[in-house]
Design a protein around this motif. Structure first.
Motif, PDB file in Angstrom:
ATOM      1  N   GLU A  93       0.868  -1.174   0.000  1.00  0.00           N
ATOM      2  CA  GLU A  93       0.000   0.000   0.000  1.00  0.00           C
ATOM      3  C   GLU A  93       0.906   1.225   0.000  1.00  0.00           C
ATOM      4  O   GLU A  93       1.668   1.444   0.946  1.00  0.00           O
ATOM      5  N   VAL A  94       0.827   2.018  -1.050  1.00  0.00           N
ATOM      6  CA  VAL A  94       1.765   3.122  -1.238  1.00  0.00           C
ATOM      7  C   VAL A  94       0.996   4.431  -1.347  1.00  0.00           C
ATOM      8  O   VAL A  94       0.061   4.558  -2.150  1.00  0.00           O
ATOM      9  N   HIS A  95       1.389   5.411  -0.529  1.00  0.00           N
ATOM     10  CA  HIS A  95       0.836   6.759  -0.592  1.00  0.00           C
ATOM     11  C   HIS A  95       1.963   7.722  -0.943  1.00  0.00           C
ATOM     12  O   HIS A  95       3.092   7.570  -0.469  1.00  0.00           O
ATOM     13  N   VAL A  96       1.657   8.712  -1.765  1.00  0.00           N
ATOM     14  CA  VAL A  96       2.633   9.740  -2.144  1.00  0.00           C
ATOM     15  C   VAL A  96       2.040  11.107  -1.848  1.00  0.00           C
ATOM     16  O   VAL A  96       0.928  11.421  -2.288  1.00  0.00           O
ATOM     17  N   LEU A  97       2.775  11.913  -1.088  1.00  0.00           N
ATOM     18  CA  LEU A  97       2.420  13.316  -0.876  1.00  0.00           C
ATOM     19  C   LEU A  97       3.204  14.125  -1.906  1.00  0.00           C
ATOM     20  O   LEU A  97       4.440  14.170  -1.857  1.00  0.00           O
ATOM     21  N   ALA A  98       2.493  14.713  -2.871  1.00  0.00           N
ATOM     22  CA  ALA A  98       3.135  15.374  -4.005  1.00  0.00           C
ATOM     23  C   ALA A  98       2.576  16.763  -4.209  1.00  0.00           C
ATOM     24  O   ALA A  98       1.543  17.141  -3.639  1.00  0.00           O
ATOM     25  N   GLY A  99       3.264  17.527  -5.053  1.00  0.00           N
ATOM     26  CA  GLY A  99       2.774  18.837  -5.448  1.00  0.00           C
ATOM     27  C   GLY A  99       1.955  18.742  -6.720  1.00  0.00           C
ATOM     28  O   GLY A  99       1.637  17.654  -7.210  1.00  0.00           O
ATOM     29  N   MET A 100       1.599  19.873  -7.254  1.00  0.00           N
ATOM     30  CA  MET A 100       0.897  19.919  -8.537  1.00  0.00           C
ATOM     31  C   MET A 100       1.926  19.820  -9.667  1.00  0.00           C
ATOM     32  O   MET A 100       2.991  20.430  -9.590  1.00  0.00           O
ATOM     33  N   PRO A 101       1.653  19.060 -10.707  1.00  0.00           N
ATOM     34  CA  PRO A 101       2.613  18.924 -11.806  1.00  0.00           C
ATOM     35  C   PRO A 101       2.957  20.290 -12.395  1.00  0.00           C
ATOM     36  O   PRO A 101       2.063  21.045 -12.780  1.00  0.00           O
ATOM     37  N   ARG A 140       5.212  25.857 -14.790  1.00  0.00           N
ATOM     38  CA  ARG A 140       3.826  26.287 -14.943  1.00  0.00           C
ATOM     39  C   ARG A 140       2.948  25.109 -14.541  1.00  0.00           C
ATOM     40  O   ARG A 140       3.234  23.967 -14.925  1.00  0.00           O
ATOM     41  N   VAL A 141       1.894  25.381 -13.798  1.00  0.00           N
ATOM     42  CA  VAL A 141       1.016  24.291 -13.368  1.00  0.00           C
ATOM     43  C   VAL A 141       0.366  23.645 -14.585  1.00  0.00           C
ATOM     44  O   VAL A 141      -0.117  24.342 -15.487  1.00  0.00           O
ATOM     45  N   ASP A 142       0.374  22.336 -14.625  1.00  0.00           N
ATOM     46  CA  ASP A 142      -0.297  21.589 -15.687  1.00  0.00           C
ATOM     47  C   ASP A 142      -1.749  22.076 -15.776  1.00  0.00           C
ATOM     48  O   ASP A 142      -2.445  22.169 -14.759  1.00  0.00           O
ATOM     49  N   PRO A 143      -2.232  22.404 -16.979  1.00  0.00           N
ATOM     50  CA  PRO A 143      -3.608  22.918 -17.111  1.00  0.00           C
ATOM     51  C   PRO A 143      -4.664  22.008 -16.503  1.00  0.00           C
ATOM     52  O   PRO A 143      -5.701  22.496 -16.036  1.00  0.00           O
ATOM     53  N   ALA A 144      -4.417  20.712 -16.461  1.00  0.00           N
ATOM     54  CA  ALA A 144      -5.389  19.781 -15.878  1.00  0.00           C
ATOM     55  C   ALA A 144      -5.574  20.010 -14.382  1.00  0.00           C
ATOM     56  O   ALA A 144      -6.571  19.560 -13.796  1.00  0.00           O
ATOM     57  N   TYR A 145      -4.606  20.709 -13.750  1.00  0.00           N
ATOM     58  CA  TYR A 145      -4.667  20.936 -12.304  1.00  0.00           C
ATOM     59  C   TYR A 145      -4.851  22.417 -11.974  1.00  0.00           C
ATOM     60  O   TYR A 145      -4.730  22.807 -10.806  1.00  0.00           O
ATOM     61  N   ALA A 146      -5.146  23.233 -12.959  1.00  0.00           N
ATOM     62  CA  ALA A 146      -5.323  24.667 -12.721  1.00  0.00           C
ATOM     63  C   ALA A 146      -6.467  24.913 -11.753  1.00  0.00           C
ATOM     64  O   ALA A 146      -7.569  24.372 -11.902  1.00  0.00           O
ATOM     65  N   GLY A 147      -6.205  25.710 -10.734  1.00  0.00           N
ATOM     66  CA  GLY A 147      -7.237  26.050  -9.763  1.00  0.00           C
ATOM     67  C   GLY A 147      -7.508  24.993  -8.712  1.00  0.00           C
ATOM     68  O   GLY A 147      -8.337  25.206  -7.819  1.00  0.00           O
ATOM     69  N   VAL A 148      -6.806  23.858  -8.785  1.00  0.00           N
ATOM     70  CA  VAL A 148      -7.025  22.785  -7.799  1.00  0.00           C
ATOM     71  C   VAL A 148      -6.249  23.110  -6.530  1.00  0.00           C
ATOM     72  O   VAL A 148      -5.049  23.396  -6.576  1.00  0.00           O
ATOM     73  N   TRP A 149      -6.942  23.055  -5.408  1.00  0.00           N
ATOM     74  CA  TRP A 149      -6.306  23.359  -4.122  1.00  0.00           C
ATOM     75  C   TRP A 149      -5.662  22.120  -3.528  1.00  0.00           C
ATOM     76  O   TRP A 149      -4.518  22.131  -3.112  1.00  0.00           O
TER      77      TRP A 149
END
Length: 419
Positions: A30-38, A44-53
């Motif tokens: 069972e693997v969990h990853v704490l990551a940032g936005m791509p 530049r934030v990946d457009p798929a994640y724009a505005g995601v908190w």
């Protein structure tokens, strides 16, 4: 795992973090990853994640917990500090919702990621294992980032905080060992876990790919692939293109210095900026070039080893390293036998080396042929993942290993239980 960079990022440390986590998940953990936005390498934030908190998603059996942070389009010490502070603040405010882990692994250079990993491990009273891909304190001093000298001590103190609390520390190159030890980590707790080549071998004829890319037959193509940042010192390639119109220089990728490099280049007809290649085409694009170049500022010695080198070696083309002879990058190129090293920030020395390779295609081919052999013998994915498994197994007390047992090819049959 704590890693600010993660898939779908395709450059830098993101692919390594992703392959490690997916490797563990494929083994039943069972693997969990704490990551940032791509956001890397374009910053530049990946457009798929724009505005995601914040969001939680599953990728290849891995549960990825993403937290929003600032993304500075241009690098200064202050902006980088704000980036790290936002990663740290959001990670502390909203840690992953999960049960007690068996261990916490962190991918540095993110100072915030290292601190978050150390605090999560302390909260759960479990082993903490950071893997050092870059050294941020050294980077602040060596990379040329504006204001870096003033924050180097603070960055080093944050690194020291994160690393001294580790059960074991992994480093990707032996040149990092003295620096990590100087931060307060006993050498007997440091293990060598080199990165591996995470791309496939080229499969298409070079002539076919060159024609598709519009690279004229008989013209020498010098290709740089990857991040366009300050520490790369890519203005040396702009000047090389200006000095020799017969050499086609291609800068493929993205980064916070791309716009400045475009402005510096002006209308040079033999300098081409290309977007990052698709994963499916990337190995064949590298193999289509005549020479693959890696550049660094003269001040860069022991802060990082470019991840592009593993891909370059796999491509089977000669590598030209315009880097400090005393640094880890030069040592890696020389050890591979797959390239040549010239003085950094010297466009004429770089061009002399390019012309020498162009005038002696047999030598160029011989150098290039050594890269895949080096990958096979030392940088295979299976061997690299086995070294990470062995590092974690030792931290968990499952199979103690000697301090010098983490070299290439070690630990292929060892595994880890839970992350």
């Amino acid at each position: 795992m704590v890693s600010t960079n993660y898939a779908p990022e395709h450059a830098g440390i993101g692919p390594y973090a992703t392959q490690i986590a997916e490797h563990w998940a494929a083994g039943g953990d069972e693997v969990h990853v704490l990551a940032g936005m791509p956001h890397y390498p374009a910053w530049r934030v990946d457009p798929a994640y724009a505005g995601v908190w914040r969001t939680e998603e599953e990728r290849a059996g891995v549960r990825v917990h993403r937290r929003r942070h600032t993304v500075p389009p241009r690098q200064t010490a202050v902006r980088r500090a704000l980036f790290e502070a936002s990663v740290l603040g959001h990670g502390l405010y909203a840690p992953p919702a999960m049960g007690r882990p068996d261990a916490v692994v962190a991918q540095l250079p993110s100072l915030a990621g290292g601190i978050l990993g150390a605090r999560l491990a302390r909260r759960h009273r479990v082993p903490y294992v950071p893997v050092v891909q870059d050294l941020m304190g050294a980077a602040a001093r060596q990379s040329g980032i504006r204001g870096g000298g003033r924050v180097a001590a603070a960055a080093g103190a944050a690194e020291s905080y994160a690393l001294r609390r580790a059960t074991l520390v992994g480093v990707i190159h032996e040149t990092f060992v003295p620096k990590v030890a100087a931060l307060g980590v006993p050498e007997e707790r440091i293990r060598l876990v080199p990165n591996w080549s995470h791309v496939r071998s080229p499969s298409r004829p070079r002539e076919e790919m060159r024609a598709r890319l519009g690279w004229r037959e008989g013209r020498t193509v010098l290709l740089h692939s990857g991040n366009m940042g300050l520490k790369q010192g890519l203005d040396v390639l702009v000047e090389a293109a200006r000095l020799d119109p017969e050499v086609q220089v291609v800068l493929m990728g993205d980064g916070n210095q791309r716009a400045q490099l475009r402005e510096l280049a002006g209308n040079l007809p033999n300098l081409h900026f290309a977007p990052p290649a698709d994963d499916a085409d990337f190995p064949d694009v590298l193999a289509a070039a005549d020479v693959l170049v890696v550049t660094q500022r003269a001040s860069v010695l022991d802060m990082s080893i470019p991840s592009k080198l593993t891909s370059y070696f796999a491509a089977g083309r000669p590598v030209l390293a315009s880097v400090a002879a005393a640094g880890g990058t030069a040592a890696e190129v020389e050890r591979s036998g797959a390239g040549v090293v010239v003085a950094p920030e010297d466009p004429r020395a770089l061009l002399d080396a390019v012309r020498a390779l162009a005038d002696d295609p047999d030598r160029a081919d011989a150098l290039g042929a050594r890269g895949p052999v080096y990958v096979r013998d030392h940088l295979s994915r299976d061997a690299g993942l086995a070294r990470i498994d062995a590092l974690l197994a030792e931290a968990l007390g499952e199979q103690p290993r000697r301090a010098d047992a983490g070299g290439p090819g070690a630990g292929e049959d060892e595994g880890a239980k839970a992350k």
